[in-house]
Design a protein around this motif. Sequence first.
Motif, PDB file in Angstrom:
ATOM      1  N   CYS A   1     -69.120 -11.088  76.009  1.00  0.00           N
ATOM      2  CA  CYS A   1     -67.741 -10.844  75.778  1.00  0.00           C
ATOM      3  C   CYS A   1     -67.240 -12.428  75.870  1.00  0.00           C
ATOM      4  O   CYS A   1     -67.905 -13.275  75.836  1.00  0.00           O
ATOM      5  CB  CYS A   1     -66.997 -10.475  77.209  1.00  0.00           C
ATOM      6  SG  CYS A   1     -67.446 -11.271  78.908  1.00  0.00           S
ATOM      7  N   GLN A   2     -65.941 -12.329  75.696  1.00  0.00           N
ATOM      8  CA  GLN A   2     -65.290 -13.938  75.462  1.00  0.00           C
ATOM      9  C   GLN A   2     -65.519 -14.857  76.654  1.00  0.00           C
ATOM     10  O   GLN A   2     -65.666 -16.095  76.465  1.00  0.00           O
ATOM     11  CB  GLN A   2     -63.811 -13.650  75.145  1.00  0.00           C
ATOM     12  CG  GLN A   2     -63.317 -15.074  74.795  1.00  0.00           C
ATOM     13  CD  GLN A   2     -61.665 -15.037  74.364  1.00  0.00           C
ATOM     14  OE1 GLN A   2     -60.986 -14.054  74.552  1.00  0.00           O
ATOM     15  NE2 GLN A   2     -61.332 -15.866  73.241  1.00  0.00           N
TER      16      GLN A   2
ATOM     17  N   CYS B   1     -62.384 -10.028  81.286  1.00  0.00           N
ATOM     18  CA  CYS B   1     -61.591 -10.751  79.946  1.00  0.00           C
ATOM     19  C   CYS B   1     -61.086  -9.528  78.891  1.00  0.00           C
ATOM     20  O   CYS B   1     -60.181  -9.634  78.370  1.00  0.00           O
ATOM     21  CB  CYS B   1     -62.365 -11.917  79.436  1.00  0.00           C
ATOM     22  SG  CYS B   1     -63.812 -11.180  78.427  1.00  0.00           S
TER      23      CYS B   1
ATOM     24  N   THR C   1     -62.637  -7.976  76.615  1.00  0.00           N
ATOM     25  CA  THR C   1     -63.331  -7.855  75.346  1.00  0.00           C
ATOM     26  C   THR C   1     -64.045  -6.561  74.959  1.00  0.00           C
ATOM     27  O   THR C   1     -64.876  -5.896  75.939  1.00  0.00           O
ATOM     28  CB  THR C   1     -64.382  -9.141  75.073  1.00  0.00           C
ATOM     29  OG1 THR C   1     -63.994 -10.183  75.363  1.00  0.00           O
ATOM     30  CG2 THR C   1     -65.247  -9.085  73.711  1.00  0.00           C
TER      31      THR C   1
ATOM     32  N   SER D   1     -61.781 -25.086  74.589  1.00  0.00           N
ATOM     33  CA  SER D   1     -62.185 -23.666  74.621  1.00  0.00           C
ATOM     34  C   SER D   1     -62.631 -23.270  75.963  1.00  0.00           C
ATOM     35  O   SER D   1     -63.584 -24.006  76.394  1.00  0.00           O
ATOM     36  CB  SER D   1     -63.280 -23.602  73.593  1.00  0.00           C
ATOM     37  OG  SER D   1     -63.590 -22.124  73.606  1.00  0.00           O
TER      38      SER D   1
ATOM     39  N   GLN E   1     -64.163 -20.198  76.011  1.00  0.00           N
ATOM     40  CA  GLN E   1     -64.618 -19.319  75.493  1.00  0.00           C
ATOM     41  C   GLN E   1     -66.167 -19.455  75.613  1.00  0.00           C
ATOM     42  O   GLN E   1     -66.875 -20.502  75.693  1.00  0.00           O
ATOM     43  CB  GLN E   1     -64.511 -18.947  74.222  1.00  0.00           C
ATOM     44  CG  GLN E   1     -65.308 -17.659  73.418  1.00  0.00           C
ATOM     45  CD  GLN E   1     -64.667 -17.323  72.095  1.00  0.00           C
ATOM     46  OE1 GLN E   1     -63.514 -16.774  71.931  1.00  0.00           O
ATOM     47  NE2 GLN E   1     -65.324 -17.867  71.081  1.00  0.00           N
TER      48      GLN E   1
END
Length: 171
Positions: free
Chosen positions: A13-14, A80, A82, A146, A148
């Motif tokens: 996932c992110q 998150c 995703t 980021s 992520q």
Amino acid sequence: MSLDNRPVYSGGCQCGAVRFRVEGALGDASICHCRMCQKASGNFYQPLVSVRRAKLLWTRGEPKRFRSSNAVWRGFCADCGTPLTFEASDGIALAIGAFDHPAEIAPVIQWGIEAKLPYVDAIPALPGEETMADVSSAPYLADLVSYQHPDYDTDQWPPEFADGSKRDSTK
Ligand SMILES: [Zn+2]
Ligand SMILES: [Zn+2]
């Protein structure tokens, strides 16, 4: 990458709370235009690849699941959001965009075309710009940091700061 001559894929996932590994050959990759896949992905259509003939391992965390019908569960990261899985009695498919290297997984068929949104086929003809093409209208891009998860497995995520604190992933 391969293991005993079997292909190995990774993804997640992110935010990095959920990570997976697939050992073995992927099935056909597809996109599904059906209304349920639009909703579950929050998108125009959902790209999925079957892993029913491969070995799927959750290497960090596991998806939370929503039962979208009597036949299907949809897995997603509870932290998150995703979208990660499409799970039916005949096997599991994973969201192609969640893989670390989605460019390797090209779709070969479309499903649910009766629900295809009317503008989808026109998208390739739209004008296109790179992310940084107009940084003046989105100045935060110039020093974006980021949060992520990177496109490879990590020993720890989120990373610890030098003072030992962890980034708060709930924000
Ligand atoms: Zn996540
Ligand atoms: Zn669908």
